[in-house]
Design a protein around this motif. Structure first.
Motif, PDB file in Angstrom:
ATOM      1  N   GLN A  91     -23.301   5.833   8.892  1.00  0.00           N
ATOM      2  CA  GLN A  91     -23.389   7.053   8.217  1.00  0.00           C
ATOM      3  C   GLN A  91     -24.614   7.458   7.811  1.00  0.00           C
ATOM      4  O   GLN A  91     -25.521   6.710   7.295  1.00  0.00           O
ATOM      5  N   ASN A 101     -26.027  10.571   5.821  1.00  0.00           N
ATOM      6  CA  ASN A 101     -25.893  11.586   5.057  1.00  0.00           C
ATOM      7  C   ASN A 101     -27.000  11.631   4.061  1.00  0.00           C
ATOM      8  O   ASN A 101     -26.907  11.260   2.956  1.00  0.00           O
ATOM      9  N   CYS A 158     -28.068  11.504  -1.964  1.00  0.00           N
ATOM     10  CA  CYS A 158     -28.037  13.014  -2.261  1.00  0.00           C
ATOM     11  C   CYS A 158     -28.758  13.059  -3.660  1.00  0.00           C
ATOM     12  O   CYS A 158     -28.305  14.272  -4.221  1.00  0.00           O
ATOM     13  N   PRO A 181     -25.667   6.593   1.779  1.00  0.00           N
ATOM     14  CA  PRO A 181     -25.968   8.225   1.583  1.00  0.00           C
ATOM     15  C   PRO A 181     -26.765   8.544   0.413  1.00  0.00           C
ATOM     16  O   PRO A 181     -26.566   7.975  -0.625  1.00  0.00           O
TER      17      PRO A 181
END
Length: 308
Positions: A2, A4, A167, A165
């Motif tokens: 993944q 992200n 963010c 991830p």
């Protein structure tokens, strides 16, 4: 895998945000890093130029000093520069590279310490077959093997880091990039990643430490059959190795073998094994080793005579 990633850079909070204490951090890290470079450089040059230090033990010591230098360099120079800045930032790619190199040279040091224990075991417990078992070709193959093992270990760290991830937020409560502080910034559940981290780095540190302690217990037990002089010489060498092993592994085990929780002393413990231990290793090996000290004296005398 993944990917992200919205965060393009991280802010390193460092050891302190106080400007006056940052100056202290700058002075301490600069002192230890310069001492690490000087001490390990002296050992590397001495071993390379001295015919008397041609045994496998010094062959492995050469690579330990090299890995110590590289290991400290992955952290110290950036920390020294960051302590002069009001806000220290590191790009995502640089952070990943630091994670890779930190674990590459850290695991290489672990594996070389294991090789040094194997060398001492063969030298003390199988003295008649020592030069046959630990010949230069075998030693070279062992070093090449542990280099491959270190690359595999550090690659796993990168895979784990890239699976997270990010963010926001982007403030790392540490003075360098490592998986533990990065786990706190991930935007997903990190339980599985933390288990993988403990099973990778934690197991490597713990199993290696136990192997080394058991091997040195066997070595010390076998010394009972040696002469008083042989016992004294072997004991001096083994005690030096045991001190290095304890100084390096105990802090690492504390950091990497527990769940993803942080304690106030974590950063100070990290300072000890990232900066202090590489600085102390050359002192331990030179101050307790007559052969290295004699080789350094000869090298220094030769340099003075050449200059004259």
């Amino acid at each position: 895998m993944q990917l992200n990633i919205n965060v393009t850079e991280f802010i390193l909070l460092g050891l302190t945000q106080d400007p006056s204490r940052k100056n202290i951090v700058f002075a301490i890290f600069l002192f230890f890093y310069m001492g690490t470079l000087l001490g390990n450089f002296l050992i590397i040059v001495t071993i390379k130029t001295s015919p008397a230090l041609g045994s496998p033990m010094y062959f492995f010591l050469f690579y330990l000093s090299l890995s110590d230098t590289c290991f400290s360099t992955t952290v110290a120079p950036r920390t020294i520069v960051d302590s002069l800045l009001k806000e220290a930032s590191i790009s995502f790619n640089e952070c990943i590279i630091q994670v890779f190199t930190f674990h590459l040279f850290g695991s290489l040091e672990i594996f070389i310490l294991i090789l040094m224990a194997v060398d001492r075991y063969v030298a003390i417990c199988k003295p008649l077959h020592y030069m046959t078992i630990m010949n230069r070709q075998v030693c070279g193959m062992l070093v090449a093997t542990v280099c491959v093992g270190s690359c595999i270990h550090s690659s796993v760290q990168i895979i784990l880091a890239l699976s997270l991830p990010f963010c926001g937020p982007n403030e790392i409560d540490h003075y360098f990039c490592d998986l533990q502080p990065l786990l706190k910034l991930a935007c997903s559940d990190t339980y599985v990643i933390n288990l993988l981290l403990v099973s990778n780095s934690g197991t490597l540190c713990t199993v290696s430490f136990l192997m080394l302690m058991v091997s040195y217990i066997i070595i010390l037990y076998s010394l009972r059959n040696h002469s008083a002089e042989g016992r004294r010489k072997a004991l001096f060498t083994c005690v030096s190795h045991i001190i290095v092993v304890i100084l390096f592994f105990v802090p690492c085990i504390f950091i990497y073998t527990r769940p993803a929780t942080t304690f106030p002393m974590d950063k100070m413990i990290s300072v000890f094994y990232t900066i202090c231990t590489p600085f102390l290793n050359p002192l331990i090996y030179t101050l307790r080793n007559a052969e290295v000290k004699n080789a350094m004296r000869k090298l220094w005398s030769k340099k003075i005579s050449d200059d004259i």
